[in-house]
Design a protein around this motif. Structure first.
Motif, short mmCIF file in Angstrom:
data_model
loop_
_atom_site.label_atom_id
_atom_site.label_comp_id
_atom_site.label_asym_id
_atom_site.label_seq_id
_atom_site.Cartn_x
_atom_site.Cartn_y
_atom_site.Cartn_z
N ILE A 194 0.88 -1.17 0.00
CA ILE A 194 0.00 0.00 0.00
C ILE A 194 0.91 1.21 0.00
CG2 ILE A 194 -1.77 1.30 1.24
CD1 ILE A 194 -2.61 -1.33 2.56
N TYR A 195 0.88 1.98 -1.08
CA TYR A 195 1.70 3.19 -1.17
C TYR A 195 0.88 4.38 -0.68
CZ TYR A 195 5.08 0.49 -3.83
OH TYR A 195 6.01 -0.44 -4.20
N ALA A 196 1.43 5.08 0.31
CA ALA A 196 0.75 6.24 0.89
C ALA A 196 1.58 7.49 0.61
CB ALA A 196 0.56 6.06 2.39
N PHE A 197 0.92 8.55 0.23
CA PHE A 197 1.59 9.84 0.00
C PHE A 197 0.59 10.93 0.34
CE2 PHE A 197 0.25 7.69 -3.87
CZ PHE A 197 -0.75 8.52 -4.35
N PHE A 198 1.09 12.06 0.79
CA PHE A 198 0.19 13.13 1.22
C PHE A 198 -0.51 13.78 0.02
CE2 PHE A 198 3.00 13.39 5.15
CZ PHE A 198 2.06 12.77 5.94
N VAL A 242 -3.00 5.42 -1.59
CA VAL A 242 -3.89 6.15 -0.70
C VAL A 242 -3.26 7.48 -0.31
CG1 VAL A 242 -5.09 6.09 1.53
CG2 VAL A 242 -4.80 3.98 0.24
N THR A 243 -4.08 8.53 -0.24
CA THR A 243 -3.65 9.79 0.37
C THR A 243 -4.28 9.82 1.76
OG1 THR A 243 -5.52 10.93 -0.69
CG2 THR A 243 -3.38 11.06 -1.80
N PRO A 244 -3.54 9.45 2.79
CA PRO A 244 -4.13 9.24 4.12
C PRO A 244 -4.60 10.50 4.83
CG PRO A 244 -1.76 9.02 4.24
CD PRO A 244 -2.09 9.16 2.80
N PRO A 299 2.09 -4.54 3.51
CA PRO A 299 2.81 -3.49 4.25
C PRO A 299 2.55 -2.11 3.65
CG PRO A 299 4.25 -5.33 3.70
CD PRO A 299 3.00 -5.52 2.90
N ILE A 300 2.67 -1.10 4.51
CA ILE A 300 2.50 0.29 4.09
C ILE A 300 3.85 0.91 3.78
CG2 ILE A 300 1.72 2.59 4.80
CD1 ILE A 300 -0.16 1.13 6.81
N LEU A 332 -7.35 5.52 -4.44
CA LEU A 332 -8.60 5.90 -3.80
C LEU A 332 -8.88 7.38 -4.05
CD1 LEU A 332 -10.91 5.14 -1.81
CD2 LEU A 332 -9.39 5.80 0.05
N ILE A 333 -10.00 7.67 -4.70
CA ILE A 333 -10.40 9.04 -5.02
C ILE A 333 -11.72 9.34 -4.30
CG2 ILE A 333 -11.05 10.68 -6.83
CD1 ILE A 333 -8.17 9.84 -7.03
N SER A 334 -11.82 10.52 -3.72
CA SER A 334 -12.99 10.89 -2.94
C SER A 334 -14.29 10.81 -3.73
CB SER A 334 -12.81 12.31 -2.40
OG SER A 334 -13.98 12.74 -1.75
#
Length: 221
Positions: A51-55, A122-124, A148-149, A74-76
């Motif tokens: 799971i790649y997370a970036f602001f 994901v943009t957490p 893993p994140i 994931l888009i709102s």
């Protein structure tokens, strides 16, 4: 009153994707992976998944560099999210609609159901903040998938900034861009509420340290 004609959505998608490729593509990209195996190109060859997370503010960076169909982002579900969806689909991403505030539970379940389609993005802190804050949904998603994140920090050299909650970054052409990726964080499947908060804080701290490092790095390139 906002216009929501299908032709407008299509036009925004085409023009937006073209603009991102031209503008962001002119940047000089630099990467620093604590574990080289989390590099999406390496993971792609090895068959491992993350799971790649970036602001939210730096989403133009991965929107250009990691735009592959197996990257499910994931888009709102909010109204303006349709414009973003059209752009990222034109760039090459897979899309799941939802957010941590609207449609979030459904979107998380859909992302889990699409586990055979590649990595998750994901943009957490999105779609409404607070800025650079990791919401618990990311930790729940990691626990349910077993992936893993990789909480990456990204930065552009002195970008233009929007007057928005996230201070959205628009890169200047032909400047440096940097990604710093810490080691991945594995979340246990049997985690409880206290554990979720523990891992949330850990991922948030790593992402903010990585972001600080990326911002310092582009200033000295």
């Amino acid at each position: 009153m906002k216009i929501q004609h299908p032709l407008l959505f299509s036009t925004v998608g085409t023009v937006g994707a073209w603009g991102i490729r031209r503008l962001v593509g002119s940047n000089h990209f630099h990467f620093r992976y604590e574990d080289p195996r989390v590099n999406p190109e390496v993971a792609r060859r090895l068959g491992t998944r993350y799971i790649y997370a970036f602001f939210h503010e730096v989403m133009l960076f991965p929107a250009y560099f990691w735009a592959w169909p197996e990257m499910q982002i994931l888009i709102s579900d909010h109204r303006d999210g349709e414009y973003i969806t059209r752009v990222v689909r034109k760039l090459g991403f897979g899309v799941v609609r939802g957010s941590t505030t609207r449609g979030g539970a459904r979107a998380l379940k859909e992302m889990i159901a699409r586990i055979d389609r590649g990595h998750l993005c994901v943009t957490p802190d999105g779609p409404r903040g607070p800025r650079r804050h990791v919401h618990q949904g990311l930790i729940y998603l990691a626990a349910k998938t077993g992936w893993p994140i990789v909480g990456a920090g990204m930065a552009f050299h002195r970008p233009w900034r929007a007057n928005s909650w996230d201070r959205f970054a628009v890169p200047r052409p032909f400047r440096a861009a940097c990604c710093v990726a810490p080691a991945p964080v594995a979340v246990p499947s049997d985690i409880d509420r206290e554990g979720i908060e523990h891992y949330r804080l850990e991922v948030e701290a790593r992402m903010n340290r990585a972001t600080d490092e990326a911002e310092a790095w582009v200033e000295h390139l």
